[in-house]
Enzyme design. Structure first.
Site, PDB file in Angstrom:
ATOM      1  N   GLY A  23       0.825  -1.174   0.036  1.00 55.85           N
ATOM      2  CA  GLY A  23      -0.072   0.059   0.056  1.00 55.85           C
ATOM      3  C   GLY A  23       0.920   1.224   0.141  1.00 55.85           C
ATOM      4  O   GLY A  23       2.075   1.024  -0.161  1.00 55.85           O
ATOM      5  N   GLY A  24       0.127   2.487   0.259  1.00 55.14           N
ATOM      6  CA  GLY A  24       1.100   3.668   0.232  1.00 55.14           C
ATOM      7  C   GLY A  24       1.886   4.001   1.497  1.00 55.14           C
ATOM      8  O   GLY A  24       3.106   4.488   1.206  1.00 55.14           O
ATOM      9  N   MET A  25       1.697   3.117   2.446  1.00 52.58           N
ATOM     10  CA  MET A  25       2.649   3.369   3.510  1.00 52.58           C
ATOM     11  C   MET A  25       3.597   2.138   3.763  1.00 52.58           C
ATOM     12  O   MET A  25       4.536   2.202   4.388  1.00 52.58           O
ATOM     13  CB  MET A  25       1.869   3.340   4.846  1.00 52.58           C
ATOM     14  CG  MET A  25       1.172   4.935   5.144  1.00 52.58           C
ATOM     15  SD  MET A  25       0.266   4.946   6.906  1.00 52.58           S
ATOM     16  CE  MET A  25       1.908   4.845   7.717  1.00 52.58           C
ATOM     17  N   LYS A  43       3.811  -6.170   8.731  1.00 55.81           N
ATOM     18  CA  LYS A  43       3.574  -4.987   8.134  1.00 55.81           C
ATOM     19  C   LYS A  43       5.041  -3.958   8.295  1.00 55.81           C
ATOM     20  O   LYS A  43       5.154  -3.663   9.400  1.00 55.81           O
ATOM     21  CB  LYS A  43       2.418  -4.199   8.640  1.00 55.81           C
ATOM     22  CG  LYS A  43       1.896  -2.761   7.887  1.00 55.81           C
ATOM     23  CD  LYS A  43       0.545  -2.466   8.168  1.00 55.81           C
ATOM     24  CE  LYS A  43       0.300  -1.125   7.429  1.00 55.81           C
ATOM     25  NZ  LYS A  43      -0.922  -0.514   7.945  1.00 55.81           N
ATOM     26  N   ASP A 137     -11.705   4.947   9.336  1.00 50.09           N
ATOM     27  CA  ASP A 137     -11.314   4.651   7.920  1.00 50.09           C
ATOM     28  C   ASP A 137     -12.036   3.339   7.590  1.00 50.09           C
ATOM     29  O   ASP A 137     -11.385   2.279   6.933  1.00 50.09           O
ATOM     30  CB  ASP A 137      -9.834   4.671   7.283  1.00 50.09           C
ATOM     31  CG  ASP A 137      -9.550   4.793   6.072  1.00 50.09           C
ATOM     32  OD1 ASP A 137     -10.643   5.021   5.203  1.00 50.09           O
ATOM     33  OD2 ASP A 137      -8.644   4.210   5.521  1.00 50.09           O
TER      34      ASP A 137
END
Length: 289
Positions: A23-25, A43, A137
């Site tokens: 993902g973006g992060m 992660k 979110d």
């Protein structure tokens, strides 16, 4: 190309086996706990954004938030660390299954199933809210669907935009994540107060739950448009459609009333808590005809 973690052993215990997604992060890997052979998810924050104080703080606070929680419908945190190259990571419960976005690609859910899964979601949110944590979110991609010993279950993931109400984790860290004019969330599921950059509280998550439940029941969100500005305008001003106006077989006044309360434009008009919303759903029945 980013150097991967595959083959490395982290914290002397977790061996990285395969990349699951990105993902973006950061990147998510599948690993194994060498002590008992159980699967884990790892992660890792992208190295090139590791120098961003804001993103590092957000990553740290997600780990801190998860460490506070212990609920069967929230992905569990096992450990936090840093790679030899200086990239932050945390180790989580590995969840076999897929997210609700994938499930919705097959069409809308049976009403009883949609309500059952939403009750689980509300139970998990009640737990998080008791610790002063607002997810901010909630969307199909952040809710996994899996099988447990007791049956089908949802698991909330990705607390990357979590908001700590009441200074739970310290005002200094929270201040680093707050910027005037910055709006956090996914437009299709954002409560009006998020769009207006007003203070949020647990009732903000309840609005997103209403959107999700509507989508699970009908196969579409209550406010749809290719233009984000139109979606925002609808969230702020448009009346919430009845279920039957989208799916004629879903004539259900009690469920419509619950959705109206979940998605009320003003937080004070919503359920007082996730627990209250869950109890309201527990009274819902469906005709077998």
């Amino acid at each position: 190309m980013r150097a991967g973690l595959i083959g490395q052993t982290l914290l002397g215990r977790y061996t990285v086996e395969a990349r699951l997604g990105e993902g973006g992060m950061g990147v998510v890997y599948r690993g194994v706990d060498d002590r008992d052979g159980s699967a884990v998810a790892i992660k890792q924050l992208h190295g090139e954004i590791g120098s961003s104080a804001n993103l590092v703080a957000r990553f740290e606070r997600e780990a801190q938030a998860l460490a506070m929680l212990a609920h069967p419908n929230i992905a569990a945190l096992h450990a936090v660390g840093m790679t030899a190259a200086g990239a932050m990571f945390f180790v989580m419960e590995f969840i076999a299954g897929h997210d609700l976005a994938v499930e919705l690609e097959q069409g809308r859910l049976a009403p009883a199933r949609a309500v059952t899964l939403t009750r689980q979601l509300l139970g998990a949110l009640h737990h998080a809210h008791q610790f002063g944590l607002v997810h901010r979110d909630l969307k199909p991609e952040n809710i996994l669907l899996t099988r447990t010993a007791t049956g089908e279950a949802v698991k909330i993931i990705d607390f990357g935009l979590v908001k700590m109400i009441g200074d739970v984790l310290g005002s200094e860290g929270q201040a680093r994540l707050t910027a005037t004019g910055v709006i956090f969330g996914t437009p299709a599921y954002m409560a009006p107060e998020q769009m207006l950059n007003l203070p949020v509280d647990p009732r903000t998550d309840l609005y997103a739950v209403g959107i999700l439940l509507f989508e699970l029941l009908t196969g579409q969100r209550p406010f749809e448009s290719d233009e984000i500005s139109e979606v925002w305008r609808a969230h702020l001003h448009a009346p919430i459609p009845s279920l039957a106006s989208v799916e004629p077989t879903l004539e259900h006044a009690e469920l419509d009333a619950i959705l109206q309360t979940l998605m009320a434009k003003h937080p004070e008009q919503r359920f007082a808590s996730a627990l209250a919303a869950r109890r309201a759903l527990e009274s819902i029945t469906f005709s077998s005809s």
